[in-house]
Design a protein around this motif. Structure first.
Motif: not given
Length: 305
Positions: A198-203, A225-229
């Motif tokens: 999933t993360l590969a889909q965004i810069p 990778a998830a500063p706000f989750a």
């Protein structure tokens, strides 16, 4: 007071206290707690600074005693506030089998006012949406498909390991400098939380909000990778001791680690921050004690004020 009288009142007070707790536990689920939080998102576009995002979770419609009244109350509160987006972190239904249609219909009708009010609403699915009351249960994909279609027909976008650009409030323009992404992660219990994919889909440095159901998915995120989750699933423990949120009924009764609620401090990789919403519904019994249902509004910031 004589010793016999003290003993008598000591014995009598125990069932009276337990009766009071049960009575309060049946009342507290209808007292919706509105939390206000700040969420820090590195590289947040200036156009998103100070905008609000709402989160609700774990409706659990279809349990033998559910909390639809508070679901509808939370929807009304959100519409009054008119945030830029609404995030629903899964477990819409409880065990809506063998006939799931009534529960799905009730869920959709309860939250449809959000999209009718033109508030962008997004969701991920939880383990109960797959018909899973334990990790050993086989996911029921037919149930998932039916629920997902019903939600999307109501205008609610369901994300399963997908990334979208959140529409910028109050404008139709969205340039490169105003993009904010929403990362939606699939169900952990259904073994469908594919974080790297999933993360590969965004810069890598792009500003993002991460939405998941189960806090266990958060551990798979690499640093920063998830500063706000946001997540749900735990119901805040549902029944817990004052000032000791980790000492809860669900923490003792369930195999999962239970991050009771709010920011899960010290959890996950460096630079990542997870907020766990207490949800609205129930697990097993329709009681909440010291753990009111929650609606959260996050004000987005690029840095702490």
């Amino acid at each position: 007071m004589k010793p016999k009288k003290r003993l008598f009142w000591g014995i009598v007070s125990i069932p009276l206290f337990l009766l009071f707790l049960v009575g309060w536990g049946l009342i507290e689920p209808y007292i919706l707690d509105e939390e206000e939080e700040e969420a820090i998102i590195p590289n947040l576009p200036a156009t998103w600074e100070g905008k609000k995002i709402a989160q609700v979770s774990d409706f659990q419609v279809g349990m033998w005693w559910d909390n639809v009244k508070t679901v509808k109350n939370s929807v009304e509160k959100i519409i009054e506030e008119r945030p830029a987006a609404v995030l629903i972190s899964g477990d819409f239904i409880y065990h809506a089998l063998p006939d799931s249609d009534p529960e799905i219909k009730e869920v959709v009708e309860s939250i449809r006012p959000l999209t009718e009010a033109n508030i962008p609403t997004y969701a991920v699915l939880g383990n109960h949406d797959y018909g899973m009351n334990s990790k050993k249960t086989q996911p029921k994909l037919e149930l998932v498909d039916k629920l997902e279609k019903a939600l999307e027909n109501a205008g609610i976008l369901v994300l399963k390991n997908e990334v979208i650009e959140l529409p910028l409030p109050d404008t139709n323009n969205q340039d490169e400098n105003s993009k904010l992404y929403l990362v939606g992660i699939g169900s952990h219990w259904a073994k469908n939380d594919r974080v790297d994919e999933t993360l590969a889909q965004i810069p890598e440095t792009s500003p993002r909000v991460v939405l998941m159901h189960n806090p266990d998915s958060f551990e798979a995120f690499p640093p920063n990778a998830a500063p706000f989750a946001v997540a749900g699933h735990t119901h805040g423990g549902q029944i817990r001791l004052p000032y000791s949120p980790q000492w809860s009924w669900l923490a003792l009764a369930k195999e999962d680690k239970v991050f009771a609620d709010k920011w899960a401090k010290g959890y996950g990789a460096a630079g990542n921050h997870l907020y766990v919403n207490r949800g609205i519904g129930f697990s097993d019994i329709p009681i909440r004690i010291n753990c009111a249902p929650e609606l959260t509004f996050f004000t987005l910031r690029s840095q702490e004020e």
